[in-house]
Structures are given as C-alpha cells and as structure tokens.
Design an enzyme around this catalytic site. Structure first.
Site, PDB file in Angstrom:
ATOM      1  N   HIS A 192       0.554  -1.330  -0.244  1.00  0.00           N
ATOM      2  CA  HIS A 192       0.160   0.200   0.053  1.00  0.00           C
ATOM      3  C   HIS A 192       0.892   1.042  -0.076  1.00  0.00           C
ATOM      4  CE1 HIS A 192      -3.059  -3.035   1.198  1.00  0.00           C
ATOM      5  NE2 HIS A 192      -2.524  -3.408   1.712  1.00  0.00           N
ATOM      6  N   GLU A 225      -1.290   0.048   8.326  1.00  0.00           N
ATOM      7  CA  GLU A 225      -0.959  -0.564   7.617  1.00  0.00           C
ATOM      8  C   GLU A 225      -0.123  -0.290   6.756  1.00  0.00           C
ATOM      9  OE1 GLU A 225      -1.398  -4.981   4.587  1.00  0.00           O
ATOM     10  OE2 GLU A 225      -2.972  -3.506   5.152  1.00  0.00           O
ATOM     11  N   HIS A 273       3.060  -7.003   4.229  1.00  0.00           N
ATOM     12  CA  HIS A 273       1.537  -6.340   4.507  1.00  0.00           C
ATOM     13  C   HIS A 273       0.888  -7.069   6.156  1.00  0.00           C
ATOM     14  CE1 HIS A 273       0.138  -5.898   0.459  1.00  0.00           C
ATOM     15  NE2 HIS A 273       1.032  -6.310   0.573  1.00  0.00           N
ATOM     16  N   GLU A 314       1.629 -11.682   5.714  1.00  0.00           N
ATOM     17  CA  GLU A 314       1.586 -10.809   6.466  1.00  0.00           C
ATOM     18  C   GLU A 314       1.831 -11.214   7.807  1.00  0.00           C
ATOM     19  OE1 GLU A 314      -0.951  -8.972   5.639  1.00  0.00           O
ATOM     20  OE2 GLU A 314      -1.732  -9.718   3.904  1.00  0.00           O
TER      21      GLU A 314
END
Length: 299
Positions: free
Chosen positions: A89, A126, A181, A263
């Site tokens: 992101h 995040e 992430h 993650e």
C-alpha cells in the site's frame, strides 16, 4: 483482505513438504507452532493513516525502484544478490481513491490498481507499518551485502499499482521479492502467514517457473519468522503451516522472479496489534524475514 488485490483469498491445502519445512525450522520452545484450533476467518474493513503532504511526482513517471544510498555495500554472504522489498500500500492512497480503484491487467483478469490497506483500531495504518518494517529489512539485508530496492518509499502520490509492483521486481531481475503486509481480519484471528503464488498461466501471467522457488522462499521465511518473533503461524489461514497459496493476486501472478507476501499479523486483533505497534517487535519481524531470505539465497 488488505493485499494488493481486494478479492477474498482462495483457500488451499498446503503440500506436506512445505509443512515439513516449516516444522523443521520451528523451535521446540515456541508454543503454538501448529496454530490455534480456531479456524474462523474474517475480513477487516480498509482504513488508512492521517493524510500526508501531497506529492508533486507523477505516479506513472518512473518505475525506478528506490535504494537507500549510493554508498558501496559491504562484502558479505549476500554480495551479488538483489532483493526487492515491496511495502504494501501507500499512506497517500486514501487521498487518491479514484486512481487506486482503476482496473489494471493481472494476466488472468482485471483488478484494482491498489487498496488503502487496513489499520489497528487505534489508527496505526498498515501502510505505515509496511514502510517501517521494509526500512528495517533493507538495512539488515544491506549489511549482508545485498543490493536492496524498494518498490516505493512514500515518494509518489499513490501506488504503485499492483502490475507495476510486479514489473519492478522483474526488471531488477531480483533473486527474491518480498511484499510486506499486515492483515485486517476478525478479533481472535491471530498470527502471521506467508502467501505463495499458485501455478497460474493465462494472459500475461505465467508463474510456472517461480512456483517452486517461491515456495522455498516462503517456507524459509515462515520458519525463521516463528523463531525470531515468537509469533505462531496463523490460526485462521494455512491450516497451522503459516503458508497459503493464492491465484488471485496480481503482484504474484505477474512476477517472473521468486516472490511471496508476508502478512505479519492481524491489525484488528488487540493482541496482535500490540505486537505490530511495538518497534522492538517490528525489528524482530524484519530480522525473521531477513534470515529467511538469506537462507533461501544461500540455498
């Protein structure tokens, strides 16, 4: 889920050899290495950080990855190797919802350019987490002599889009690409997982040459992540292995070099959030990934 694509994940059983690779690396003193019996899945809503100052750089002006400096790298075990780190992101995506919702080609279909990512309930985004961990990871890998590039460093208004993220790793001829992430699942869903590319062939996507090497990269990262952070593999994805295979992520589908997503935990669970917001734990997360990458590259 807050990956580079927003379609819910495809659940797949992991091959026994990957589970064995993870088990072999797990320390016997770490409890929960097999995962929690709670297998309920959930999906957190997207959220984002406070707005940053606007950038004047065009998001499509350059696909040049960012290195930290031009200083000579030290000689080390990873000298001659190239690693691309992909911070998930962009903190400024929230200011460009129209642009990040534009569809791009992922080889097997079309997906959104990017998403905003998730956040903790207290508002730690995040996108901020991924940049912080990526900086730490870069420093650790460079200390071992690796040439390290970032797909972005908050130096563009939004993105890059998922197809460009894959292209940066491909054009760098990276020996490994890791996309950093954190998840946005339901409370009670805890732990990390590593996403591996499925065997995909269609349109501009063909992962046939990277499935095996990416699986090795992911298994080694998962094992070292357990050892270094003390976090257990996800109790809601991957069947306790900490490994999950997906065929719907453009960042993996379009990669021609070994690549995985990590993650690091669930931002929506208060216990995981306490870890993700702790700088000392983030350093451990970066160390675990660095150790896994190094183990993969040293074969």
């Amino acid at each position: 889920m807050p990956y580079d694509d927003s379609v819910p994940p495809t659940r797949r059983a992991r091959p026994l050899l990957l589970a064995a690779a993870l088990a072999a690396l797990c320390l016997t003193t770490i409890t929960g290495c097999g995962g929690s019996p709670d297998t309920a899945e959930g999906k957190g809503a997207d959220a984002s950080a406070s707005p940053s100052a606007s950038a004047s750089t065009s998001p499509s002006a350059s696909a040049t990855p960012k290195a930290s400096s031009t200083a000579p790298l030290p000689q080390g075990p990873l000298t001659g190797r190239t690693v691309v780190i992909d911070p998930g992101h962009n903190p400024r995506n929230r200011e460009h919802t129209k642009e990040i919702n534009e569809q791009v080609d992922i080889g097997t279909g079309r997906k959104e350019c990017d998403t905003t990512g998730t956040s903790t309930d207290a508002g730690y985004a995040e996108a901020r987490f991924t940049l912080d961990v990526s900086h730490r990871l870069r420093e650790l890998l460079q200390a071992q002599g690796a040439r390290v590039l970032l797909t972005h460093d908050e130096d563009r208004p939004f993105g890059p889009c998922i197809d460009e993220r894959a292209r940066i790793g491909n054009e760098a001829k990276a020996d490994a690409v890791v996309s950093v992430h954190a998840d946005g699942s339901a409370v009670g869903n805890r732990g990390f997982h590593v996403i591996l590319p499925a065997a995909v062939k269609g349109g501009g996507a063909d992962t046939s040459k990277i499935v095996k090497s990416s699986a090795d990269l992911g298994a080694r990262i998962a094992g070292h992540f357990v050892r270094t952070t003390g976090s257990a593999p996800s109790n809601y994805i991957g069947g306790g292995t900490g490994l999950d295979t997906r065929d719907d992520l453009g960042g993996l589908n379009l990669s021609t070099v070994p690549k995985v997503f990590v993650e690091c935990g669930n931002m929506r669970d208060p216990k995981d959030a306490a870890l993700l917001t702790d700088a000392s734990w983030r350093q451990k997360a970066a160390q675990g990934m660095a150790d896994g990458i190094a183990a993969h590259l040293k074969g």
